[in-house]
Design an enzyme around this catalytic site. Structure first.
Site, PDB file in Angstrom:
ATOM      1  N   CYS A 118       0.810  -1.218   0.000  1.00 39.23           N
ATOM      2  CA  CYS A 118       0.000   0.000   0.000  1.00 39.23           C
ATOM      3  C   CYS A 118       0.844   1.268   0.000  1.00 39.23           C
ATOM      4  O   CYS A 118       0.990   1.948   1.016  1.00 39.23           O
ATOM      5  CB  CYS A 118      -1.004   0.046   1.134  1.00 39.23           C
ATOM      6  SG  CYS A 118      -2.306   1.219   0.731  1.00 39.23           S
ATOM      7  N   CYS A 132      -5.416   1.957  -4.592  1.00 44.50           N
ATOM      8  CA  CYS A 132      -4.964   2.602  -3.371  1.00 44.50           C
ATOM      9  C   CYS A 132      -5.942   3.706  -3.021  1.00 44.50           C
ATOM     10  O   CYS A 132      -5.926   4.769  -3.648  1.00 44.50           O
ATOM     11  CB  CYS A 132      -3.561   3.163  -3.608  1.00 44.50           C
ATOM     12  SG  CYS A 132      -2.729   3.530  -2.086  1.00 44.50           S
TER      13      CYS A 132
END
Ligand code: FAD
Length: 409
Positions: free
Chosen positions: A161, A340
């Site tokens: 991430c 994301c």
């Protein structure tokens, strides 16, 4: 040791999703999941824990409840791969044989790579959302801080991430803004990278928030040491072609640890030069061992390392692994999708969704969600829709949203 049609190493997002997908298609197979942990974590929720929006308990479930019916849970760590003998070696000295191996043991958080960090984490204003244990401390620090300096760090890529280091900053700033103290806090973002975010189309929206919050952007500035007692962080910064060391005092610091392939992966015959498990970007099959597949954070593919990527990879690996058991070539390919959700403020998200090479791959039409702009609907998605999708669809092999793309289809 025992022999299985399929052995899966790692029972995280990728291992459980892939096992469930395979067993839904063929419940008769013998399939083992090697996973040492009693707990399974929904890590995308930790950004929300750090902002006080989720309780951390919401992100944890017993692994035993998630192992799909028909799968055998081997509660142990893998210590090595012997792909020439079709074997996985376990830490307790046992080994398992397989016809097809699926390797997905995740990425290693290298807390020890920053001298001083491990000793002070969770104390002295030093926190990280990259841990179930410390994410709640982020929220405590943020609500208690009324003035001073707050640092947020991002290590060298790849990390899981890639947006999470800045998400922690935006949500913290938003809390300070609402409390009326933001003007008294010097906010510094230190990233080892040369850009704020790797895919350029999302950067303008993010820069608007950097400006709104008055945060200072320090590019090519890498955290190299931390002294918790003295509250000093040391950064190595690029100035022209010189590297200089800069010390900064802090009242709080949110650290994202450097990340690497797990040691037993790096030292195995499956590793690519990067240390991650080598795969073909499309089929997720190992180029040298045709009965080995890898996905998730541990594989070498260049997608964004996210649970969103795993959601698309799992069915691709499932059908390709089944084809391999049948003696056929891989039948599906993966486009590099990853996502994301950049939480820029409470109630709004810039929803980055892209594939290999940064190609935009939006899930929604632009009139509903324009990925390059902050969106309220995306926040709703992150807060209330994606967690149940994770537990009840992705980890159960229910794939109404992610049919694997068939090669030539
Ligand atoms: P993991 O889910 O980490 O699972 C790896 C598993 O392997 C673990 O269960 C581990 O115990 C096991 N394992 C480790 N070593 C061994 C061994 N030797 N033998 C056997 N098993 C082993 N993703 C998103 O899509 N959206 C987000 O908003 C998002 N935000 C994030 C925020 C944070 C703070 C973090 C930390 C992650 C975030 N992610 C997000 C990323 C996402 O959580 C990961 O990409 C995803 O979990 C990857 O799945 P995985 O199965 O590869 O790894």
């Amino acid at each position: 040791g025992d022999t299985y049609d399929i052995v899966i190493v790692g029972g995280g997002s990728a291992g459980i999703a892939t096992a469930a997908s395979i067993l839904r298609r063929n419940p008769g197979l013998s399939l083992a999941i090697v996973e040492p942990s009693e707990a399974h974590y929904y890590q995308p929720g930790w950004t929300m824990v750090g902002a006080g929006i989720f309780n951390r308990e919401f992100t944890r479930r017993a692994e035993a409840r998630l192992i799909p019916e028909g799968a055998k849970w081997i509660k142990a760590s893998a210590s090595g791969f012997a792909p020439d003998e079709n074997k996985v070696l376990l830490c307790d000295g046992r080994n398992l044989s397989y016809r097809v191996l699926i390797a997905c043991p995740g990425i290693k958080l290298d807390w020890d790579a920053i001298p001083g960090l491990r000793d002070t984490l969770g104390r002295n204003g030093v926190t990280s959302n990259y841990s179930y244990d410390f994410a709640p401390y982020t929220h405590r620090l943020v609500t208690e801080l009324k003035g001073g300096r707050a640092l947020f760090t991002q290590p060298v890529m790849p990390i899981k991430c890639a947006g999470a280091p800045q998400k922690a900053m935006y949500l913290s700033c938003n809390i300070w803004e609402r409390a009326g103290v933001l003007k008294d806090i010097d906010v510094q973002f230190h990233t080892a990278g040369a850009v704020l975010f790797g895919v350029p189309i999302y950067v303008p929206a993010l820069m608007e928030y950097i400006e709104r919050y008055g945060a200072h952007l320090n590019l090519e500035s890498r955290l190299v040491a931390i002294d918790g007692e003295a509250r000093i962080a040391t950064f190595e910064q690029k100035r022209g072609d010189q590297l200089t060391r800069v010390e900064e005092r802090f009242d709080m610091i949110h650290v994202v640890p450097p990340q690497t392939a797990p040691d037993f992966v790096r030292s195995s015959p499956l590793a690519a030069p990067s240390g991650f498990i080598e795969v073909s970007e499309a089929t997720l099959r190992h180029p040298r061992y045709p009965n080995v597949f890898a996905l998730g954070d541990a594989c070498s593919a260049s997608n964004a390392k996210t649970a969103a990527a795993v959601r698309k990879q799992a069915p691709v690996v499932a059908v390709n692994a089944l084809a391999t058991l049948d003696g056929r070539e891989p039948v599906a390919d993966y486009d590099g999708y990853g996502s994301c959700p950049l939480t820029v403020e409470q109630g709004k998200i810039v929803l980055a969704e892209f594939g290999y090479g940064g190609k935009p791959l939006p899930s929604f039409p632009t009139w509903l969600i324009d990925g390059a702009r902050p969106s309220r609907l995306s926040w709703l998605l992150k807060k209330t829709i994606l967690p149940p999708v994770y537990w009840h669809a992705m980890l159960k092999g229910r794939e109404w949203m992610v049919k694997p793309h068939m090669i030539g289809g």
